[in-house]
Write a protein that holds these residues in place. Structure first.
Motif, PDB file in Angstrom:
ATOM      1  N   SER A  86     -27.709  20.645  24.487  1.00  0.00           N
ATOM      2  CA  SER A  86     -28.189  19.544  25.313  1.00  0.00           C
ATOM      3  C   SER A  86     -29.652  19.229  25.005  1.00  0.00           C
ATOM      4  O   SER A  86     -30.474  20.134  24.807  1.00  0.00           O
ATOM      5  CB  SER A  86     -28.024  19.894  26.795  1.00  0.00           C
ATOM      6  OG  SER A  86     -28.613  18.906  27.614  1.00  0.00           O
TER       7      SER A  86
ATOM      8  N   THR B 196     -26.836  12.726  18.633  1.00  0.00           N
ATOM      9  CA  THR B 196     -26.036  11.596  19.092  1.00  0.00           C
ATOM     10  C   THR B 196     -26.942  10.369  19.166  1.00  0.00           C
ATOM     11  O   THR B 196     -28.160  10.484  19.265  1.00  0.00           O
ATOM     12  CB  THR B 196     -25.434  11.875  20.480  1.00  0.00           C
ATOM     13  OG1 THR B 196     -26.505  12.141  21.403  1.00  0.00           O
ATOM     14  CG2 THR B 196     -24.502  13.082  20.443  1.00  0.00           C
TER      15      THR B 196
ATOM     16  N   SER C 126     -22.681  22.263  20.291  1.00  0.00           N
ATOM     17  CA  SER C 126     -23.528  21.193  20.831  1.00  0.00           C
ATOM     18  C   SER C 126     -24.587  21.804  21.739  1.00  0.00           C
ATOM     19  O   SER C 126     -24.314  22.742  22.498  1.00  0.00           O
ATOM     20  CB  SER C 126     -22.690  20.179  21.611  1.00  0.00           C
ATOM     21  OG  SER C 126     -22.222  20.733  22.824  1.00  0.00           O
TER      22      SER C 126
ATOM     23  N   ASP D 104     -20.839   7.317  18.990  1.00  0.00           N
ATOM     24  CA  ASP D 104     -20.744   8.690  19.498  1.00  0.00           C
ATOM     25  C   ASP D 104     -19.316   9.081  19.880  1.00  0.00           C
ATOM     26  O   ASP D 104     -19.109  10.062  20.605  1.00  0.00           O
ATOM     27  CB  ASP D 104     -21.671   8.914  20.709  1.00  0.00           C
ATOM     28  CG  ASP D 104     -23.137   8.960  20.316  1.00  0.00           C
ATOM     29  OD1 ASP D 104     -23.417   9.242  19.140  1.00  0.00           O
ATOM     30  OD2 ASP D 104     -23.993   8.717  21.188  1.00  0.00           O
ATOM     31  N   LYS D 105     -18.335   8.355  19.374  1.00  0.00           N
ATOM     32  CA  LYS D 105     -16.945   8.656  19.716  1.00  0.00           C
ATOM     33  C   LYS D 105     -16.392   9.805  18.894  1.00  0.00           C
ATOM     34  O   LYS D 105     -15.570  10.597  19.374  1.00  0.00           O
ATOM     35  CB  LYS D 105     -16.083   7.402  19.513  1.00  0.00           C
ATOM     36  CG  LYS D 105     -14.630   7.571  19.916  1.00  0.00           C
ATOM     37  CD  LYS D 105     -13.858   6.267  19.734  1.00  0.00           C
ATOM     38  CE  LYS D 105     -12.400   6.420  20.138  1.00  0.00           C
ATOM     39  NZ  LYS D 105     -11.630   5.157  19.946  1.00  0.00           N
TER      40      LYS D 105
ATOM     41  N   GLU E   5     -27.498  14.901  23.068  1.00  0.00           N
ATOM     42  CA  GLU E   5     -27.026  16.145  22.489  1.00  0.00           C
ATOM     43  C   GLU E   5     -27.397  16.207  21.009  1.00  0.00           C
ATOM     44  O   GLU E   5     -27.600  15.163  20.366  1.00  0.00           O
ATOM     45  CB  GLU E   5     -25.492  16.265  22.600  1.00  0.00           C
ATOM     46  CG  GLU E   5     -24.960  16.595  23.967  1.00  0.00           C
ATOM     47  CD  GLU E   5     -23.448  16.790  23.924  1.00  0.00           C
ATOM     48  OE1 GLU E   5     -22.979  17.896  24.230  1.00  0.00           O
ATOM     49  OE2 GLU E   5     -22.742  15.828  23.569  1.00  0.00           O
TER      50      GLU E   5
ATOM     51  N   LYS F 283     -17.789  23.591  20.022  1.00  0.00           N
ATOM     52  CA  LYS F 283     -16.996  22.368  20.069  1.00  0.00           C
ATOM     53  C   LYS F 283     -15.764  22.419  19.176  1.00  0.00           C
ATOM     54  O   LYS F 283     -14.680  22.018  19.579  1.00  0.00           O
ATOM     55  CB  LYS F 283     -17.868  21.170  19.671  1.00  0.00           C
ATOM     56  CG  LYS F 283     -18.920  20.797  20.701  1.00  0.00           C
ATOM     57  CD  LYS F 283     -18.274  20.325  21.992  1.00  0.00           C
ATOM     58  CE  LYS F 283     -19.296  19.847  22.997  1.00  0.00           C
ATOM     59  NZ  LYS F 283     -18.669  19.366  24.245  1.00  0.00           N
TER      60      LYS F 283
ATOM     61  N   PHE G 242     -12.461  13.838  17.840  1.00  0.00           N
ATOM     62  CA  PHE G 242     -12.998  13.170  19.018  1.00  0.00           C
ATOM     63  C   PHE G 242     -14.136  14.011  19.599  1.00  0.00           C
ATOM     64  O   PHE G 242     -13.982  15.219  19.802  1.00  0.00           O
ATOM     65  CB  PHE G 242     -11.913  12.961  20.069  1.00  0.00           C
ATOM     66  CG  PHE G 242     -10.966  11.839  19.752  1.00  0.00           C
ATOM     67  CD1 PHE G 242     -11.246  10.539  20.156  1.00  0.00           C
ATOM     68  CD2 PHE G 242      -9.809  12.071  19.029  1.00  0.00           C
ATOM     69  CE1 PHE G 242     -10.378   9.500  19.862  1.00  0.00           C
ATOM     70  CE2 PHE G 242      -8.932  11.045  18.728  1.00  0.00           C
ATOM     71  CZ  PHE G 242      -9.223   9.750  19.141  1.00  0.00           C
ATOM     72  N   ARG G 243     -15.234  13.356  19.911  1.00  0.00           N
ATOM     73  CA  ARG G 243     -16.381  14.097  20.440  1.00  0.00           C
ATOM     74  C   ARG G 243     -16.070  14.708  21.807  1.00  0.00           C
ATOM     75  O   ARG G 243     -16.423  15.863  22.075  1.00  0.00           O
ATOM     76  CB  ARG G 243     -17.592  13.167  20.544  1.00  0.00           C
ATOM     77  CG  ARG G 243     -18.815  13.850  21.151  1.00  0.00           C
ATOM     78  CD  ARG G 243     -19.881  12.842  21.545  1.00  0.00           C
ATOM     79  NE  ARG G 243     -20.946  13.468  22.328  1.00  0.00           N
ATOM     80  CZ  ARG G 243     -21.826  12.799  23.058  1.00  0.00           C
ATOM     81  NH1 ARG G 243     -21.783  11.475  23.092  1.00  0.00           N
ATOM     82  NH2 ARG G 243     -22.749  13.440  23.749  1.00  0.00           N
ATOM     83  N   ARG G 244     -15.419  13.959  22.681  1.00  0.00           N
ATOM     84  CA  ARG G 244     -15.169  14.435  24.038  1.00  0.00           C
ATOM     85  C   ARG G 244     -14.045  15.468  24.091  1.00  0.00           C
ATOM     86  O   ARG G 244     -13.981  16.268  25.016  1.00  0.00           O
ATOM     87  CB  ARG G 244     -14.834  13.255  24.958  1.00  0.00           C
ATOM     88  CG  ARG G 244     -15.982  12.264  25.126  1.00  0.00           C
ATOM     89  CD  ARG G 244     -17.218  12.942  25.711  1.00  0.00           C
ATOM     90  NE  ARG G 244     -18.318  11.997  25.920  1.00  0.00           N
ATOM     91  CZ  ARG G 244     -19.519  12.350  26.300  1.00  0.00           C
ATOM     92  NH1 ARG G 244     -19.813  13.638  26.488  1.00  0.00           N
ATOM     93  NH2 ARG G 244     -20.470  11.450  26.468  1.00  0.00           N
ATOM     94  N   SER G 245     -13.147  15.438  23.121  1.00  0.00           N
ATOM     95  CA  SER G 245     -12.053  16.422  23.047  1.00  0.00           C
ATOM     96  C   SER G 245     -11.855  16.812  21.589  1.00  0.00           C
ATOM     97  O   SER G 245     -10.926  16.343  20.930  1.00  0.00           O
ATOM     98  CB  SER G 245     -10.764  15.844  23.630  1.00  0.00           C
ATOM     99  OG  SER G 245     -10.445  14.604  23.000  1.00  0.00           O
TER     100      SER G 245
END
Length: 412
Positions: free
Chosen positions: A131, A112, A129, A158-159, A117, A142, A174-177
């Motif tokens: 850390s 990222t 992913s 990073d979206k 990550e 993911k 989407f990275r977060r979801s």
């Protein structure tokens, strides 16, 4: 095959089981990491891996499969055939931070921009992913594809996670979801082998494929902006039927140049990015090389480095001057420092030669079922004819084309 990448002042290359890092600006001994001497996998987890679906007949080795450098050059990560994921920090000096384990053999890695990550794409089609801030934490699944993943990258903010697979698809998630898919970029006719969000153009995505093309996309909408057929630049002038794949797409840090490398060709095609026209790549130069390059990379000064399979001429350096790319003199201090350092480590590169294409088994195979059907039908009719002739004590008659399955012409 050897791979090279340059970020900040570091020139990093992997060859077989070894990672070699050289500082372009300072003299000194290179950092060398040998995976064959790295931490071994705990025996108690071997059974878990076999039950996860990867065949036990596939023997582990220590060959490096992929590595990546973070945008700042402060972190490097590699993965090998023994399913290690090894994380390094480069400041104040090179140091191995952690060794973790992946579930499947990996094909691509991407940091990222925040460098918190690293995303790992594997042969089974999954993305995990890991850390950076918690270097001992296990990976988190993911997203997944139904076919092998060949590359992964992220949008500059990073979206989005952008993935490319063997089945010609480019997915923007989407990275977060990651279960939410923003778009698909569809249009290649063979596997997608390389992805790049070029510097200076955060809304674009460049993709290379086994169909011999480079395409430019607005990845957030999935809209194709431009397509370049590399056969037009003489890459395949002698044999128009030969298939070839784009093995690398890179852009200069200033966003003005894009270099494309195709597997098996002793050349690199350079394009100038037309900022006034949306998504347009203008052909600039074709660099003719003495042999097919292992890999290419831009450094922080927009210079192009070409890694060759030759001990005497292992690296070439090109600079952009007066609208053309010029080969630097071999006595250039920066080039000489890298060349001399690689020559001292050349024994590590001897096992990096690949005897066959790494993309060879990814192409679609067409089967002519009708020809096979007609051939078997003809063989069956011939056999029946012989049996009847033997029963009657006569010679077998030759069947007409109509009797062997062909449709007779109708007359009116």
């Amino acid at each position: 095959m050897a791979v090279v990448c340059s970020k900040a002042d570091w020139f990093v290359t992997s060859c077989s089981t070894t990672l070699v890092a050289l500082n372009r600006k300072q003299s000194g001994e290179p950092f060398v990491f040998d995976c064959s001497k790295a931490e071994k996998k705990p025996k108690e987890s071997d059974g878990d891996n076999k039950s996860a679906g990867e065949g036990s007949e596939e023997k582990d080795s220590d060959r490096i499969l992929a590595f990546a450098i973070s945008a700042s050059g402060k972190h490097v990560v590699l993965t090998d055939d023994h399913k290690r994921l090894v994380l390094f920090c480069t400041e104040p000096s090179w140091k191995c931070i952690s060794t973790r384990w992946v579930v499947r053999r990996c094909t691509s890695l991407a940091f990222t921009q925040a460098e918190d990550e690293v995303f790992v794409a594997d042969k089974s089609g999954d993305v995990y992913s890991f850390s950076i801030l918690e270097p001992q934490k296990v990976g988190e699944l993911k997203l997944g594809h139904l076919s092998m993943l060949l590359d992964v990258t992220l949008s500059p903010d990073d979206k989005y996670i952008i993935t490319a697979d063997r089945d010609e698809k480019i997915r923007v998630s989407f990275r977060r979801s990651p279960y939410n898919i923003q778009a698909f970029c569809l249009g290649h006719t063979e596997f997608v082998s390389s992805l790049l969000v070029p510097a200076g153009h955060p809304d674009w995505l460049l993709s290379g494929s086994g169909d011999g093309t480079v395409k430019v996309w607005h990845y957030e909408t999935g809209r194709r902006l431009h397509s370049v057929d590399l056969r037009k630049f003489g890459l395949d002038s002698e044999n128009t039927e030969k298939r070839f794949a784009v093995s690398r797409i890179i852009s200069s840090p200033d966003g003005q140049h894009v270099a494309v490398q195709c597997e098996g060709f002793p050349s690199v095609q350079l394009f100038a990015v037309d900022c006034g026209t949306e998504g347009l790549l203008n052909p600039a130069d074709t660099l003719t090389l003495p042999l097919s390059p292992w890999d290419v990379t831009f450094d922080s000064q927009n210079q192009l480095w070409v890694l060759l399979e030759s001990e005497d001429m292992n690296v070439l350096l090109y600079q952009h001057f007066e609208q053309h790319w010029r080969l630097c003199d071999s006595e250039c201090p920066e080039l000489k420092r890298i060349t001399d350092a690689l020559q001292t480590q050349w024994h590590l590169f001897k096992d990096s030669v690949e005897l066959e294409s790494r993309f060879k088994h990814l192409y679609k195979v067409n089967f002519d079922n009708m020809a096979s059907y007609l051939q078997k039908k003809q063989e069956r009719l011939d056999m029946e004819n012989k049996k009847r002739a033997a029963a009657n004590g006569t010679k077998p008659n030759k069947k007409s084309k109509t009797e062997s399955g062909a449709v007779p012409h109708s007359t009116s």
